[in-house]
Scaffold this active site. Sequence first.
Site, PDB file in Angstrom:
ATOM      1  N   TYR A   1      25.632   5.850  54.409  1.00  0.00           N
ATOM      2  CA  TYR A   1      24.480   4.837  54.817  1.00  0.00           C
ATOM      3  C   TYR A   1      23.017   5.316  54.484  1.00  0.00           C
ATOM      4  O   TYR A   1      22.397   4.912  53.751  1.00  0.00           O
ATOM      5  CB  TYR A   1      24.854   4.661  56.126  1.00  0.00           C
TER       6      TYR A   1
ATOM      7  N   THR B   1      15.065   3.296  56.141  1.00  0.00           N
ATOM      8  CA  THR B   1      15.526   3.838  57.510  1.00  0.00           C
ATOM      9  C   THR B   1      15.231   5.236  57.637  1.00  0.00           C
ATOM     10  O   THR B   1      14.934   6.009  56.999  1.00  0.00           O
ATOM     11  CB  THR B   1      17.105   3.780  57.749  1.00  0.00           C
TER      12      THR B   1
END
Length: 674
Positions: free
Chosen positions: A489, A446
């Site tokens: 995250y 990501t």
Amino acid sequence: MTRWNRNGRQFGFVEWFRPGENDKVESAVAQMQSAGASHLRTHLSWAEYLAPGGEEWFDWLIPFLGERIDLLPCLHYTPPSMSRTGKSSGAPVDLKSYADFVDHVLTRYGRHFRHIELWNEPNNLLDWDWRADSDFSMFCEMVGGAAYWAKRRGWKPVLGGPSPFDPFWLDLMGERGVLGVVDAVGFHGFPGTWDSEEGSWGGWDMHLGEMRRILDRYNSSAELWVTETGYSTWRNDEMEQVRRFRKALNVPADRVYWYAWRDVPPDVPVQEGLWFDPRHYHMGAVTHDDQPKLLARLLGEGGLEKLENVAGLDAPNLAKGVSPVVITGGSGFIGSNLAESLLADGEEVVILDNLARPGVDENLAWLRENFASRVHPLLADVRDLLAIEPAFKDAKAVYHLAAQTAVTTSLDHPIDDFETNARGTLNVLEAVRRAGRRAPVIFSSTNKVYGPLDDLAMLTADDRYVPVDEATRLHGVGETRPLNFCTPYGCSKGVADQYVLDYAKSYGIPAAVLRMSCIYGPRQFGTEDQGWVAHFLLRALAGEPVVVYGDGRQVRDVLNVRDAVRAYRGLLSSIETVNGKPFNLGGGPENAVSIIAMLREIERMTGSRLDIRFDEWRQGDQFYFVADTRRLQAAIDWQPRMNWRRGVRDLADWLMQNRPQLRAARSEKRKVSA
């Protein structure tokens, strides 16, 4: 005799409530009923009833439950002051006092139930101290007398189930006359969860058949109830819990109660000496903080029919000598599109997925329908290394896409986020390494590994933020940008990102990483927390408000999933040259769009004004992220083909075609407007 779980497919749950848990009781009952449960077994503790506040608690609890669901109260636990041993597991000094308590309960609460269970697990030292009652004579006198009186008064007594199952004990209950005065006998069995059962468990048919033969000798009209069965998800194997539940509903019994609805909170001791056994804390269909596991979600979404359909998808059937491509998270948005591309080219594909995200089972069913025997689902969780290892045994390549994908969820549940993203990735890498085939691994990372990018100076244009730095403005953020993990995250994905690259160095496993920007397209189940393009479209097409966090000038480069699939496949095809390297993946500057600009385009496409509401910025949100994809383009001769406006329109068309509720909402809206 009616086996109602076979013919009617009804079922119940076991849930023990503690005094003062009024809110938990109310929510649990509502949730169980939404899941299709028609029965509830709970305890009415004699010891708790006589403790301070106990009477008031049960005065509220029993009527509340009995008015809403078919209730089976289990009466057990001697008040220590009345016990021969001074413990709640001891026989009362006056054995008749238990029957007196049963009589009192029937008088006070009896209108709220028809059956009453007498004691729990009587051959278990923690519930009945058989050391002081070696031949169970006191137990038989106590329970037999109470059962006789309850039956005389018009109720149906149930004998508590032995745990572990002991046919000799049950036969003793018959010889002593206890079986002759009860209407049902309980059975407790937890195949697959407790080590103590591994050597003695012979299967449902064997144990229940043996039990039925004993009952028929002493009381052929007595029913056989499974008053406790379940499966602990302590290894995160939620699909196995679904399988065990499904099997339990088909056993030869008259009732089945699943233990339990909710996990035990981690700060609550289950039983003396068992505090540290994790299996006791994960028996529920939902977590202790009411997050649904797969079992609860399937029952809530479509009941037993949904559960049967999903369980039927789990059918790995690889032929010997076949070398498949493994896609973890293969039922998800990107995974299912990638699987479709590979399957269309004749590949055998293993779909490894835990189906945790609502709706992804539809993607898997679609793949099975279109590609049949070349789709090999293995429904397991990447956190469970033992369960996933077989998927990689013969793999020729691995795409690792399984992940917890929302920043917001990671902030609420950082441990679960770490276990899925970091430990789950390490499990996948270890499974590949142990297989010994050096299968290439392509990992889905990501842009959050670069952090909030708050050092980038920004200008504010009409509807967007624009970088002051010209190179960033022209090309976006490149791979030379320092890593700066932010939010749980970002940290968990960043750890995974680096582990994948290191396994290429340390263990010689060919690997590459794609640090993705915003991917959108068909088969996406967008939510407020992840998949924002699809989420906005879903809200707009349904005529519902859209919430924007921040001022809406945030800029992202959006990439159509078909272009993303080409990138994933391109990396695998060029693994020799891209091995050990990370690459940014996004739409690039030509597909950069602000939140506001996206919403305006959606308004233009739908012909309707959106009800847009603004809220506070969310933690870790980036003002601007556009991927510099020049490194990827040079490595595999790739570039985006789908313009974002055309891609968003294609997604809107797909949603309208595949979501009947959207068509209905649009039709209703037109009627109202007319």
